[in-house]
Scaffold this active site. Structure first.
Site, PDB file in Angstrom:
ATOM      1  N   ASN A   1      56.375 108.596 -22.094  1.00 57.80           N
ATOM      2  CA  ASN A   1      57.500 109.358 -22.610  1.00 57.80           C
ATOM      3  C   ASN A   1      57.063 110.812 -22.745  1.00 57.80           C
ATOM      4  O   ASN A   1      56.589 111.227 -23.791  1.00 57.80           O
ATOM      5  CB  ASN A   1      57.969 108.817 -23.964  1.00 57.80           C
ATOM      6  CG  ASN A   1      59.006 109.709 -24.601  1.00 57.80           C
ATOM      7  OD1 ASN A   1      59.656 110.511 -23.930  1.00 57.80           O
ATOM      8  ND2 ASN A   1      59.169 109.603 -25.906  1.00 57.80           N
TER       9      ASN A   1
ATOM     10  N   HIS B   1      51.147 106.034 -23.314  1.00 53.60           N
ATOM     11  CA  HIS B   1      51.102 105.434 -24.650  1.00 53.60           C
ATOM     12  C   HIS B   1      50.413 104.070 -24.607  1.00 53.60           C
ATOM     13  O   HIS B   1      51.055 103.047 -24.343  1.00 53.60           O
ATOM     14  CB  HIS B   1      52.522 105.283 -25.207  1.00 53.60           C
ATOM     15  CG  HIS B   1      53.124 106.571 -25.662  1.00 53.60           C
ATOM     16  ND1 HIS B   1      53.165 106.952 -26.985  1.00 53.60           N
ATOM     17  CD2 HIS B   1      53.679 107.588 -24.964  1.00 53.60           C
ATOM     18  CE1 HIS B   1      53.736 108.139 -27.090  1.00 53.60           C
ATOM     19  NE2 HIS B   1      54.056 108.544 -25.878  1.00 53.60           N
TER      20      HIS B   1
ATOM     21  N   CYS C   1      49.511 111.725 -25.555  1.00 54.74           N
ATOM     22  CA  CYS C   1      50.759 112.423 -25.253  1.00 54.74           C
ATOM     23  C   CYS C   1      50.677 113.906 -25.656  1.00 54.74           C
ATOM     24  O   CYS C   1      49.935 114.664 -25.056  1.00 54.74           O
ATOM     25  CB  CYS C   1      51.928 111.708 -25.913  1.00 54.74           C
ATOM     26  SG  CYS C   1      53.539 112.169 -25.236  1.00 54.74           S
ATOM     27  N   LEU C   2      51.409 114.352 -26.671  1.00 57.90           N
ATOM     28  CA  LEU C   2      51.327 115.745 -27.099  1.00 57.90           C
ATOM     29  C   LEU C   2      49.899 116.085 -27.526  1.00 57.90           C
ATOM     30  O   LEU C   2      49.396 117.179 -27.255  1.00 57.90           O
ATOM     31  CB  LEU C   2      52.299 116.015 -28.247  1.00 57.90           C
ATOM     32  CG  LEU C   2      52.349 117.455 -28.781  1.00 57.90           C
ATOM     33  CD1 LEU C   2      52.790 118.434 -27.707  1.00 57.90           C
ATOM     34  CD2 LEU C   2      53.261 117.550 -30.001  1.00 57.90           C
TER      35      LEU C   2
ATOM     36  N   GLU D   1      49.527 102.280 -26.985  1.00 60.31           N
ATOM     37  CA  GLU D   1      50.033 101.389 -28.049  1.00 60.31           C
ATOM     38  C   GLU D   1      51.308 100.691 -27.637  1.00 60.31           C
ATOM     39  O   GLU D   1      51.793  99.783 -28.336  1.00 60.31           O
ATOM     40  CB  GLU D   1      50.274 102.196 -29.326  1.00 60.31           C
ATOM     41  CG  GLU D   1      51.603 102.940 -29.396  1.00 60.31           C
ATOM     42  CD  GLU D   1      51.693 104.153 -28.489  1.00 60.31           C
ATOM     43  OE1 GLU D   1      52.805 104.708 -28.339  1.00 60.31           O
ATOM     44  OE2 GLU D   1      50.656 104.565 -27.919  1.00 60.31           O
TER      45      GLU D   1
END
Length: 413
Positions: free
Chosen positions: A349, A391, A307-308, A393
């Site tokens: 997200n 993600h 993500c980031l 996870e």
């Protein structure tokens, strides 16, 4: 959704409206407030997941955002201490279609309404979330203020001004607000029904729900010897389940703050470095994080970003990031793995992305979204570094991509 005429003094809204969402353009969306009373300003987004609202509300990547849940029955399984991805909620509030009912789950220990009250987060029910989602899809994620007042009294002029004046997420570094302030060791593994979270469990081949990779995992004999590969995770807003998956894959994990320097990371003598997820604009956080990531890449040690962390690895490699029109948020996003054409259903997200057209030579795309073709994974060709936008996870979401943790830890031996 209906526009409300602005008033210069607090006005009591007729009917049962005790909550309102005021957008930056002056649109007022009325509903029934629940959870904490008050107001909060942020970006309004939508999440299409059918489960996992507590995990979403506590995901640090949602800092600065108000979540519109498209699934109508949010809150009906209550809340519990095991389903939190951080010590407290980071989403500012939530917007739902139906009123929250009494919990209907044997795992629940607290009503969702009460959980929001305790944690100072605002809820708004009775909203046409389909219409709001359509607005976001067409016009982009707007800035807005969510407000709850049990007496139904709102100063609409003040709320509209607050929504209009909020600068938005672009250019905003939020990782500093959610990152840990001190280093710590993490040894909690994955959750199992009736057992809770394991402590440094034996690795499972392919990772939980994996089966898509031939990457080996550390052997039980190595586990007994305690000679585990050491991962230093840089916390820009890390979800707990990411750390659990690293442990499950056979790693010893040390977490350091997002503002950690190169020396702060390397003094732990890591075998590999993990770049965590987090909120805000990657270009803003990257002002202090990207120079460190570039130095870490020069060590030749394996790097894995989510993500980031993925976005800032892309910047460090020479690519650029962009603000997305509406973002990707949900647990049903199809991603194509380019090496073999396999499709993974993923949890996402993010409101920013690495621009696939700016990837320099030596950096290859590994995954793309089947919704819009946006970049969802990259890998450096001359160094052991890779990352994904989604993600793996989950929590909430499918486990199709959990094999990536085994892939990363497998590179450390």
């Amino acid at each position: 959704m209906a526009n409300a005429k602005a008033t210069s003094t607090p006005a009591k809204v007729p009917g049962v409206a005790t909550g309102v969402l005021v957008l930056a353009d002056g649109t007022c969306i009325w509903g029934r407030g629940f959870g904490a009373e008050g107001e909060a300003v942020g970006e309004v987004c939508f999440n299409t997941a059918m489960t996992g609202y507590q995990e979403s509300m506590t995901d640090p990547s949602y800092a600065g955002q108000i979540i519109t849940f498209t699934f109508p029955h949010i809150g009906n399984v209550g809340t519990n201490a095991e389903d939190e991805e951080a010590g407290n909620p980071h989403a500012l509030g939530c917007i739902v279609r139906e009123d929250v009912t009494d919990p209907s789950s044997f795992r629940s220990i607290q009503h969702y309404d009460q959980w929001l009250k305790v944690n100072g987060r605002i809820g708004l029910s009775g909203v046409d979330t389909r219409a709001l989602t359509r607005l976001i899809r067409l016009q982009g994620a707007p800035n807005g203020v969510i407000a709850h007042n049990a007496g139904g009294e709102f100063d609409l002029d003040a709320l509209k001004a607050k929504a209009a004046e909020w600068p938005g997420l672009e250019g905003m570094d939020l990782a500093k607000t959610v990152s840990t302030t001190q280093q710590y060791e993490w040894d909690e593994g994955l959750w199992r029904l009736g057992e809770g979270y394991a402590k440094s469990p034996l690795p499972q081949a392919g990772g939980v729900g994996g089966g898509q990779s031939d990457e080996p995992t550390p052997s039980p004999s190595r586990k007994r010897e305690g000679n585990l590969p050491h991962v230093v995770a840089i916390d820009y807003g890390a979800k707990r389940n990411i750390l659990r998956h690293l442990v499950n894959a056979g790693a010893r994990v040390t977490v350091v703050p997002g503002e950690a320097s190169y020396d702060d990371v390397m003094r732990h003598e890591p075998d590999g470095i993990f770049l965590a997820n987090g909120p805000g604009d990657p270009a803003a956080t990257g002002e202090y994080a990207v120079p460190v990531i570039k130095q870490l890449l020069d060590t030749g040690k394996p790097l894995f970003g989510i993500c980031l962390g993925h976005q800032m690895l892309g910047i460090a490699a020479g690519a650029q990031t962009v603000k997305m029109h509406q973002g990707h948020r949900g647990a049903n996003h199809p991603v194509k793995r380019l090496e073999d054409g396999r499709v993974e259903i993923t949890s996402m997200n993010h409101g920013f992305a690495v621009d696939i057209d700016t990837l320099p030579g030596g950096v290859k795309a590994t995954h793309v979204s089947l919704f819009d073709g946006s970049l969802c994974g990259l890998e450096l060709e001359d160094r052991p570094a890779f990352s994904v936008q989604y993600h793996p996870e989950a929590s909430p979401g499918p486990q199709d991509s959990a094999y990536l943790f085994a892939k990363f830890v497998g590179q450390l031996r």
